[in-house]
Design an enzyme around this catalytic site. Sequence first.
Site, PDB file in Angstrom:
ATOM      1  N   ASP A  89       0.864  -1.190   0.000  1.00 56.72           N
ATOM      2  CA  ASP A  89       0.000   0.000   0.000  1.00 56.72           C
ATOM      3  C   ASP A  89       0.897   1.235   0.000  1.00 56.72           C
ATOM      4  OD1 ASP A  89      -1.929  -1.964   0.403  1.00 56.72           O
ATOM      5  OD2 ASP A  89      -3.006  -0.849   1.956  1.00 56.72           O
ATOM      6  N   LYS A 151      -6.791   3.426  -3.150  1.00 59.16           N
ATOM      7  CA  LYS A 151      -7.189   3.415  -1.735  1.00 59.16           C
ATOM      8  C   LYS A 151      -7.421   4.851  -1.281  1.00 59.16           C
ATOM      9  CE  LYS A 151      -5.041   2.186   2.734  1.00 59.16           C
ATOM     10  NZ  LYS A 151      -3.918   1.482   3.374  1.00 59.16           N
ATOM     11  N   LYS A 180     -10.030   0.204  -2.215  1.00 53.83           N
ATOM     12  CA  LYS A 180      -9.913  -0.061  -0.786  1.00 53.83           C
ATOM     13  C   LYS A 180     -10.297   1.212  -0.045  1.00 53.83           C
ATOM     14  CE  LYS A 180      -6.601  -1.189   2.924  1.00 53.83           C
ATOM     15  NZ  LYS A 180      -5.266  -1.741   3.266  1.00 53.83           N
TER      16      LYS A 180
END
Length: 216
Positions: A89, A151, A180
């Site tokens: 991430d 995300k 996400k």
Amino acid sequence: MKINKYIDHTILKATATEEDIIDLCKEAKEYDFFSVCVNSGYVSFAAKQLQGSNVKVCSVIGFPLGAMSTEAKVFETQQAIKDGAEEIDMVINIGELKSRNFKKVEEEITAIKKVAGEKVLKVIIETCYLTPQEIVLASEIAVKAKADFVKTSTGFGNDGAKMEDVELMKKAIDGKAKIKASGGIKNLDTALSYIEAGVERIGTSSGVSIVKELKQ
């Protein structure tokens, strides 16, 4: 519905101890979460705790500001994968996006995806600092650079996930990546509303209470 499989069980605070990581991994195994999400310095430690389980290790990169050099982020990614991370991430360089240096932002994501290879790359765009137009642009850039997910947030900005931001991201990625949502998702209702909106992963440190709420 198996809500546990949407959850990246997360601890990213500066004060997290080895004991906290052990507890995180125990909970992740007990509740069969998709992954644990930790700072890169804890990847090998978490991987050891999770040996023999289905729970993956996810590492944040360039966290939480995203303002490191691309070379530093690339190295951090390589090291995290070497240490056992199966998902990455990364935080984009928010300042570069706001400076309209879109090519630079794209090149950085591309460089990280190149070293991540088959591993899942999620690109944190930190929506709380972006205009609606910038959210769309950042999402489009992430898709162009072959990211697997966009995300919403680090959870360390001045706000977390918001439904209207997720809708913007969804339009922008047009089915070419997943979403996400993270930051401020603390209860079952909130988690379900994001899943119903098409979010495929939830980043939260409240995974245990969310699953318990569902069981009740």
